[in-house]
Structure formats: C-alpha cells, structure tokens
Design an enzyme around this catalytic site. Structure first.
Site, PDB file in Angstrom:
ATOM      1  N   ASP A   8       0.811  -1.214   0.000  1.00 15.68           N
ATOM      2  CA  ASP A   8       0.000   0.000   0.000  1.00 15.68           C
ATOM      3  C   ASP A   8       0.848   1.270   0.000  1.00 15.68           C
ATOM      4  O   ASP A   8       1.645   1.497   0.909  1.00 15.68           O
ATOM      5  CB  ASP A   8      -0.900   0.032   1.241  1.00 15.68           C
ATOM      6  CG  ASP A   8      -1.796  -1.188   1.346  1.00 15.68           C
ATOM      7  OD1 ASP A   8      -1.335  -2.288   1.009  1.00 15.68           O
ATOM      8  OD2 ASP A   8      -2.941  -1.046   1.802  1.00 15.68           O
ATOM      9  N   GLU A  39      -3.930   2.019  -2.626  1.00  8.72           N
ATOM     10  CA  GLU A  39      -5.059   2.171  -1.715  1.00  8.72           C
ATOM     11  C   GLU A  39      -5.061   3.465  -0.890  1.00  8.72           C
ATOM     12  O   GLU A  39      -6.106   4.074  -0.697  1.00  8.72           O
ATOM     13  CB  GLU A  39      -5.058   0.947  -0.775  1.00  8.72           C
ATOM     14  CG  GLU A  39      -5.834   1.056   0.503  1.00  8.72           C
ATOM     15  CD  GLU A  39      -7.319   0.903   0.311  1.00  8.72           C
ATOM     16  OE1 GLU A  39      -7.782   0.897  -0.837  1.00  8.72           O
ATOM     17  OE2 GLU A  39      -8.024   0.811   1.313  1.00  8.72           O
ATOM     18  N   ASN A  67     -10.356  -1.264   0.282  1.00 11.35           N
ATOM     19  CA  ASN A  67     -11.622  -0.786   0.830  1.00 11.35           C
ATOM     20  C   ASN A  67     -11.745   0.725   0.907  1.00 11.35           C
ATOM     21  O   ASN A  67     -12.845   1.250   1.084  1.00 11.35           O
ATOM     22  CB  ASN A  67     -11.835  -1.380   2.225  1.00 11.35           C
ATOM     23  CG  ASN A  67     -10.711  -1.044   3.184  1.00 11.35           C
ATOM     24  OD1 ASN A  67      -9.536  -1.308   2.881  1.00 11.35           O
ATOM     25  ND2 ASN A  67     -11.030  -0.467   4.328  1.00 11.35           N
ATOM     26  N   HIS A  68     -10.638   1.473   0.744  1.00  9.64           N
ATOM     27  CA  HIS A  68     -10.719   2.936   0.779  1.00  9.64           C
ATOM     28  C   HIS A  68     -10.788   3.564  -0.609  1.00  9.64           C
ATOM     29  O   HIS A  68     -10.692   4.782  -0.749  1.00  9.64           O
ATOM     30  CB  HIS A  68      -9.509   3.508   1.525  1.00  9.64           C
ATOM     31  CG  HIS A  68      -9.475   3.178   2.978  1.00  9.64           C
ATOM     32  ND1 HIS A  68     -10.544   3.396   3.814  1.00  9.64           N
ATOM     33  CD2 HIS A  68      -8.492   2.641   3.756  1.00  9.64           C
ATOM     34  CE1 HIS A  68     -10.239   3.008   5.045  1.00  9.64           C
ATOM     35  NE2 HIS A  68      -9.000   2.537   5.030  1.00  9.64           N
ATOM     36  N   HIS A 151      -6.751  -8.023  -0.491  1.00 12.20           N
ATOM     37  CA  HIS A 151      -6.732  -6.903   0.455  1.00 12.20           C
ATOM     38  C   HIS A 151      -7.616  -7.290   1.641  1.00 12.20           C
ATOM     39  O   HIS A 151      -8.845  -7.143   1.594  1.00 12.20           O
ATOM     40  CB  HIS A 151      -7.256  -5.650  -0.248  1.00 12.20           C
ATOM     41  CG  HIS A 151      -6.927  -4.374   0.449  1.00 12.20           C
ATOM     42  ND1 HIS A 151      -5.681  -3.785   0.386  1.00 12.20           N
ATOM     43  CD2 HIS A 151      -7.683  -3.568   1.227  1.00 12.20           C
ATOM     44  CE1 HIS A 151      -5.690  -2.657   1.075  1.00 12.20           C
ATOM     45  NE2 HIS A 151      -6.883  -2.510   1.602  1.00 12.20           N
ATOM     46  N   HIS A 176      -3.128  -4.527   2.918  1.00  7.46           N
ATOM     47  CA  HIS A 176      -4.060  -3.874   3.841  1.00  7.46           C
ATOM     48  C   HIS A 176      -3.488  -3.575   5.219  1.00  7.46           C
ATOM     49  O   HIS A 176      -3.740  -2.511   5.763  1.00  7.46           O
ATOM     50  CB  HIS A 176      -5.363  -4.665   4.010  1.00  7.46           C
ATOM     51  CG  HIS A 176      -6.333  -4.032   4.971  1.00  7.46           C
ATOM     52  ND1 HIS A 176      -6.913  -2.794   4.720  1.00  7.46           N
ATOM     53  CD2 HIS A 176      -6.817  -4.437   6.182  1.00  7.46           C
ATOM     54  CE1 HIS A 176      -7.720  -2.483   5.732  1.00  7.46           C
ATOM     55  NE2 HIS A 176      -7.671  -3.450   6.629  1.00  7.46           N
TER      56      HIS A 176
END
Length: 258
Positions: A8, A39, A67-68, A151, A176
């Site tokens: 990331d 991310e 997820n972001h 992730h 993640h």
C-alpha cells in the site's frame, strides 16, 4: 518472469519514493513487471484521480486498491479513463471499474492481475472466494501468469485464499495491514504466498501515520485526525520469480528498499 508487487502506497511520501525508484528498480532487479497497491496514496486514505495519474505515469504495469478506493469521489469517473487501475472485484455489480485486468510485459508475455477484498473484520461485500472462481474461469488459457492482490485484515482469511487458489494462480499476495510479514512460501501446487507485502511510506510511523495521534487514541479512545507521518519513506513488497510458460512460482521473498 520476475515481478515486484509493492504494498500500500501511503501519502505523498510513498508516491515520491516510488517515483524516485521505479525506473531504477526495474533496471537493477531486472523486472518484467512492477505492480503496486495505491489504496492510500492520497493523504493516507483513498486515491484521487490526480495521484492516480501521477502513479500511472511511472513505469508500472498496473495499480490495485482496496476498501478505501471510494474515499475520493473523482476516482469514480477516472475508472472510465484507464484499465490499469483495479478495484476489488467482489464489490457488488454496478460499482465503477474492474477487478481483473490482463497486461503484457515488454516482451509480450500476458499476465492477469485480480484484486479481491476480504470480509473478516471488513465491510460486507460479495464472497471473494466465489468471485475469484468466476473471474478466473473467464481468463484465456494462454494467460498462465496470474497474480492475486487479496486486500484483507485476517491472516486466516488470507491463508485460506492462498490454499484455495493454490495451483490455479501464480501468486496470492496480501495487502491492507501495512505490516510486512515473514512467511513467504511456494505452496504445494506452485502458488507463491505472502500474508502481507507491507507498505510504501514513512518508516517512522504507525502504519504510515503520525504516531502521537494514534497512541493518544489508544489511550483515551477519543477520535483523532490521522496524518501521514513525516520523514524518509521505505518501499516494501514481494519479489516473485514465475515460470511464464506454466504460471508456477519458482520463488517469493519479502523485499524492502528505499
């Protein structure tokens, strides 16, 4: 085929570290492909279109996310401008963008990248295991090299995905947590596995963020604004050697560089 998958990217310092190093890494490591998870490349959370364009201008084949990815609204339309930015494939139908892409090395070798999101301790999305099954079935047989960015939060879920796809993909690489793990191995079926490849961001930090605020939150439980830490950044990832004729991994190891 030698492939480096970077963890990331966190904030401006992570972007700068990659910008300063990408061309050199390709040369010194003799890379056939360079991938990165973007991310958290914009302000430490999410990815906006400006940062995405900046990163895609570098000698990288593709960027994955997590997820972001929906944090910055301008990224929604940006998915229509490029196929080199992926979002987790197991968001429900109708989400912008794609979670699977096929790319090519400079010598013309095709390879697939699949981006998936875990569900344990994460938001509710469609089953990553079922979505992996469905999407891998769509790949042409000549695409032997297949890399999965999973992730996810839980080590157990990441390992489950590794064993579930063993022998059917070249690598299952976790992202993640921003903390690089030391459990690389080639699984019995020939799939490279690493629970988390780490992050590209400031070394003197807590997962890329200023330590003081996070420590304070643990102590008093009050909300605090996270800020990307200052100081030198380090690149972290997984370096994989893959037989491009069979798709089987030959080796995998955690990699770090500045």
């Amino acid at each position: 085929m030698k492939l480096l998958f970077l963890g990331d990217i966190v904030g401006r310092s992570g972007r700068k570290a990659l910008s300063d190093s990408a061309a050199r890494l390709r040369r010194t490591l003799e890379l056939d492909a360079l991938l990165a998870n973007a991310e958290n490349a914009s302000g430490g959370i999410g990815l906006n279109s400006k940062a995405a364009k900046e990163l895609l201008a570098l000698p990288v084949e593709a960027l994955t996310s997590g997820n972001h990815i929906w944090k910055h609204k301008d990224i929604y339309n940006f998915f229509g401008e490029t196929d080199r930015l992926l979002r987790p494939a197991n968001y429900p139908e109708g989400a912008p963008g794609n979670g699977l892409g096929v790319f090519h090395t400079a010598s013309g070798v095709p390879f697939a990248v699949l981006n998936l999101l875990g569900r344990t301790y994460m938001e509710a999305v469609d089953c990553p295991f079922a979505r992996a099954e469905a999407l891998l079935a769509t790949l042409p047989q000549d695409v032997k090299v297949r890399v999965v960015d999973f992730h996810a939060e839980a080590t157990s879920e990441k390992k489950a995905m590794g064993y579930h796809l063993d022998g059917r993909v070249s690598a299952v690489l976790g992202t993640h947590t921003h903390v690089q793990t030391n459990d690389p191995r080639v699984l019995p079926g020939g799939t490279a596995y690493l629970t988390d490849v780490g992050m590209c961001g400031p070394m003197d930090s807590i997962i890329g963020m200023e330590a003081r605020g996070i420590v304070g939150r643990f102590m008093n439980r009050l909300p605090v604004r996270f800020e990307v830490a200052k100081g030198p950044a380090r690149l972290e990832g997984a370096l994989c050697d893959i037989d491009h004729t069979t798709g089987r991994a030959l080796s995998v190891r955690p990699w770090q560089g500045e």
